[in-house]
Design a protein around this motif. Structure first.
Motif, PDB file in Angstrom:
ATOM      1  N   LYS A   1      -4.535 -12.622  -1.872  1.00  0.00           N
ATOM      2  CA  LYS A   1      -5.024 -13.859  -1.817  1.00  0.00           C
ATOM      3  C   LYS A   1      -3.835 -14.836  -2.535  1.00  0.00           C
TER       4      LYS A   1
ATOM      5  N   PRO B   1      -7.226  -0.007  -4.548  1.00  0.00           N
ATOM      6  CA  PRO B   1      -8.303   0.195  -3.802  1.00  0.00           C
ATOM      7  C   PRO B   1      -7.768  -1.337  -3.374  1.00  0.00           C
ATOM      8  N   ASN B   2      -8.920  -0.692  -1.557  1.00  0.00           N
ATOM      9  CA  ASN B   2      -8.286  -1.984  -1.087  1.00  0.00           C
ATOM     10  C   ASN B   2      -8.705  -3.624  -1.471  1.00  0.00           C
ATOM     11  N   GLU B   3      -9.867  -3.093  -2.139  1.00  0.00           N
ATOM     12  CA  GLU B   3     -10.344  -4.523  -2.716  1.00  0.00           C
ATOM     13  C   GLU B   3      -9.096  -5.291  -3.835  1.00  0.00           C
ATOM     14  N   GLU B   4      -9.198  -4.596  -5.003  1.00  0.00           N
ATOM     15  CA  GLU B   4      -7.893  -5.323  -5.404  1.00  0.00           C
ATOM     16  C   GLU B   4      -6.682  -6.003  -4.236  1.00  0.00           C
TER      17      GLU B   4
ATOM     18  N   LYS C   1       0.772  -0.988  -0.157  1.00  0.00           N
ATOM     19  CA  LYS C   1      -0.234  -0.218   0.050  1.00  0.00           C
ATOM     20  C   LYS C   1       1.083   0.621   0.179  1.00  0.00           C
TER      21      LYS C   1
ATOM     22  N   ALA D   1      -6.547  -6.560  -1.505  1.00  0.00           N
ATOM     23  CA  ALA D   1      -7.358  -7.851  -0.552  1.00  0.00           C
ATOM     24  C   ALA D   1      -7.493  -9.202  -2.077  1.00  0.00           C
ATOM     25  N   GLU D   2      -7.280  -8.937  -3.245  1.00  0.00           N
ATOM     26  CA  GLU D   2      -7.693  -9.818  -4.213  1.00  0.00           C
ATOM     27  C   GLU D   2      -5.613  -9.998  -4.079  1.00  0.00           C
TER      28      GLU D   2
END
Length: 809
Positions: free
Chosen positions: A281, A272-275, A265, A277-278
């Motif tokens: 993963k 974005p935070n969603e990306e 980050k 997280a992906e």
């Protein structure tokens, strides 16, 4: 950022595509996937990255004396059972000693960075200075005359440092001449090294060169930190296939880093935070799959799920600079920048043409391993281009592996590991042998003791025989039995030696043999580490052996110096670009350090100059010994002065030091000849002066004699004069006395005559008395003797002066 799903090609993309396609994220993703496939593919065998990093990890453990002991336990175990062994399995730290000898010895080799300005401006200044000094050499007598008469030193070089011929002038230019811009460049490079703590960084690189056989450093530039030098772990480095020991023909480099989500980050704040997280993963799945390789503990699953393995890579390719050359209405040519797809029609009526030039460029990418995610792909900024060839670009990574062949790297430690294993096994066998050793015993022949008769009708038993043996070391035996036969037990007690002595000696010999094998294959002999100096060897022989050992590891030192020199050249080129193009160049100059005002002024124009960078390495002990021997030989023959020897020792370049020694020796010989001539002239002058002094002494002696005679004569004359003066005074006094008497007599006569006249006028009586009175006065009384005259006779002459002239008339 590019995210691609599905099956992707694993080969490297073609470089013969348009610049627009190269700048696309899909092209960068193809490059990242190809690098991953080449280094991390586990389909057929362990990937090249795993083999390389595991080998480097093994070598580092050996270099620390912490290698795995599993192989040693397998050698001693019986069907995996070690319960009967009580051994110290800790490895013998043999290899760390030799590694420290090499690495620490490299730190003693000090060096200076030298910058040589080779642009037309600096070359012109250097040429003008040489011409001026050459004119001074040709007009030395005139310059001395000007200095003597006017009092002005018109030389361009001090008289003591003035070269006398062309050879001395060339040496002077190499040793003493330095332009201000060159000094400023050297200060700038040294300051960048100091700011980045390059001394400590170099120690790590030298350690890698000795242990792994490869060393790497990365140089970058950013607006916050300026020029940065970063250590690169070779275990995390990937590169294109090469057989060049300096990796100059590699077209890509990559560095593997494990970063946390927070670091991701920080580097890419716009994600974005969603990306994120992906990404985590997908990337953590790959990390968990390779956790055995990365030595991740089982209780660290949370960290693995929040850690990504990222590939930072540089890709070298080329771009086309295309220009449209258009002819204007005035007949002039105008150049207009176009993309590489520009292709004008082949028509003679066309008044423009296409001109293209290809030049190398570097693209930078960030790729998450184990996924199809490319976080960054763009053309690099602040690329390093040599001034001599601006179409060429230098990679940010400086790598050297002196012993690389067909992609395989051999190091100093890799040569020693087989014998280090044998030494460790020998050490364990020594422990085992010592544990199994039994003390020495004695053998007692009971029948032999029974045959011993003490002579008093009694026999002594075994206990008494042992007591006598252990107390005195003596025993009693009989060579014949009671029947008179030979007694086979005539020595009833015999010592039994220990059973492990020979085995111990064999193991110690084997241990020393393996240790000597390490010295033989590496060239690190006893003279290098001083562990076992021979007391019977001469000092020169031991130094020669140490010098040979230095020669055996010189390739490691050469690689270290190559990395340092390459970094200095990169700093020089980056610094030049920063001063020319960077908007905050003034602040950047001031941040380099506290230089002199003159250096700061020179730095502002540094981008106008072109430099050649080289390292001046301090001589090693062998070279110093050779130079010192030459200096001592010259001093013993009085060929140079002590000051010359001090100046020569301060020069780190051995070739220049020997040249200076020859010049100072020739100059000293010329000075000695001049001094000899001056001494000869002084001696001749002294002899002439001595002769003059002798002649002067003779003349003075004659003069003294003459003066003595003159003084004697003068004294004689003065004496005569005084004598005459005395005589004259005496004569004068006598004459005065005579004169006074004559005057008195005359007065008496006059008075007598007067009285006579008066008497004539008187009476007769008176005449008679007057007559008597006149007789008594006019003359002496009658004595019957003739009258005596008082006039001087013969005494009227005084020193040739006749005094008779003064007689009364």
């Amino acid at each position: 950022m590019a995210i691609t799903t599905g099956q992707l090609p694993t080969q490297f993309p073609s470089q013969a595509v348009s610049d627009e396609e190269k700048m696309s994220s899909e092209y960068g993703l193809s490059v990242g996937r190809a690098i991953e496939q080449e280094w991390f593919n586990r389909d057929n065998n362990p990937g090249m990255y795993y083999r390389t990093s595991e080998e480097f990890h093994r070598l580092r453990l050996y270099a620390r004396g912490e290698q795995s002991i599993k192989k040693y336990k397998d050698e001693f175990s019986i069907n995996g059972d070690l319960s009967y062994l009580n051994l110290d399995w800790k490895p013998v730290p043999i290899i760390p000693k030799f590694v420290d000898i090499v690495v620490n010895g490299m730190q003693d080799r000090l060096f200076d960075i030298k910058a040589f300005a080779q642009d037309p401006i600096s070359t012109g200044k250097r040429t003008d200075f040489v011409n001026k000094v050459q004119r001074d050499i040709n007009a030395q007598s005139l310059l001395k005359q000007i200095e003597a008469e006017v009092g002005v030193d018109a030389r361009n070089v001090k008289e003591d440092d003035m070269p006398t011929n062309t050879e001395e002038l060339e040496l002077y230019m190499q040793l003493a001449y330095k332009q201000g811009i060159e000094i400023a460049e050297e200060q700038a490079i040294n300051n960048v090294f100091l700011t980045n703590k390059y001394t400590e960084l170099k120690k790590r690189v030298d350690y890698d060169l000795a242990v792994l056989g490869i060393g790497a450093v990365k140089n970058t530039f950013n607006n916050t930190d300026g020029i940065k030098l970063d250590y690169v772990d070779p275990a995390n480095l990937v590169w294109s296939y090469t057989e060049d020991p300096n990796f100059e023909d590699c077209y890509y480099f990559g560095e593997i880093k494990r970063i946390t989500v927070n670091e991701l980050k920080k580097q890419f704040p716009n994600l974005p935070n969603e990306e994120i997280a992906e990404f985590v993963k997908k990337g953590s799945n790959w990390t968990n799959y390779n956790k055995d390789h990365f030595n991740t503990a089982k209780n660290n699953e949370i960290d693995n799920n929040n850690t990504l393995t990222v590939l930072y890579f540089n890709w070298k390719t080329w771009e086309n600079n295309v220009y449209k050359i258009k002819e204007t209405s005035t007949g002039a040519d105008k150049a207009i920048l176009k993309d590489d797809q520009f292709n004008p029609p082949q028509d003679k009526r066309t008044r423009f043409e296409r001109v293209a030039q290809a030049r190398e460029v570097i693209y930078e990418g960030v790729y998450i391993l184990g996924s199809n995610i490319l976080l960054e792909w763009n053309k690099a900024t602040n690329m390093i281009r040599p001034s001599s060839n601006t179409n060429k670009v230098l990679m940010n990574y400086t790598v050297s592996a002196p012993r690389i062949y067909k992609g395989n790297i051999t190091s100093l430690v890799s040569k020693m590991t087989p014998y280090a294993d044998l030494i460790q096994l020998t050490h364990l066998k020594l422990q085992q042998t010592i544990q199994r050793m039994v003390p020495s015993g004695v053998f007692i022949d009971a029948d032999g003791i029974a045959e011993v008769d003490l002579g008093n009708g009694t026999n002594y038993n075994a206990q008494e025989a042992l007591n006598m043996y252990f107390s005195t070391g003596s025993i009693i035996g009989r060579s014949l039995t009671v029947e008179g036969d030979q007694n086979p037990g005539k020595v009833p007690i015999q010592e039994l030696p220990g059973t492990q002595g020979n085995q111990m000696q064999i193991l110690v010999t084997a241990y020393n043999q393996y240790l000597q094998m390490i010295r033989d294959i590496t060239g690190l002999n006893e003279a290098r580490d001083g562990s076992d100096p021979d007391p019977n060897s001469l000092v020169g022989v031991q130094k020669l052996a140490a010098a040979n050992s230095n020669t055996a590891t010189r390739h490691i030192l050469s690689s270290s110096m190559y990395i340092t020199l390459a970094l200095a050249e990169a700093i020089c080129l980056r610094f030049k670009d920063v001063l020319e193009f960077h908007p905050t160049k003034e602040a950047f100059i001031n941040s380099l350090g506290q230089f002199s005002v003159g250096s700061l002024e020179e730095m502002k124009n540094m981008h106008l100059h072109d430099f050649g960078i080289f390292l001046e390495l301090e001589p090693d002990e062998e070279q110093k010994a050779i130079l010192e021997a030459n200096i001592q030989a010259a001093l013993s023959r009085d060929s140079i002065n002590l000051e010359d020897a001090i100046d020569i020792r301060e020069i780190k370049n051995l070739k220049l030091a020997n040249q200076l020694l020859k010049i100072r020796r020739i100059r000293k010989q010329a000075q000695d000849q001049e001094m000899a001539k001056a001494a000869s002239a002084a001696q001749a002058e002294a002899q002439g002066q001595a002769q003059i002094v002798v002649e002067q002494a003779k003349a003075q002696s004659e003069q003294i004699k003459t003066e003595s005679k003159i003084q004697y004569r003068q004294a004689d004359i003065e004496f005569e004069i005084k004598k005459l003066e005395v005589e004259a005074q005496t004569k004068k006094e006598l004459m005065q006395f005579e004169y006074e008497l004559n005057v008195q007599l005359k007065q008496l006569e006059l008075q007598a005559q007067k009285e006579l006249t008066q008497a004539n006028n008187q009476g007769a009586m008176e005449r008679e008395s007057l007559k008597v009175s006149s007789k008594s006065v006019s003359g002496p009384p009658s004595s019957g003797k003739p009258a005596k005259s008082f006039e001087s006779k013969g005494n009227d002459v005084l020193g040739g002066i006749d005094l008779s002239r003064f007689s009364p008339k």
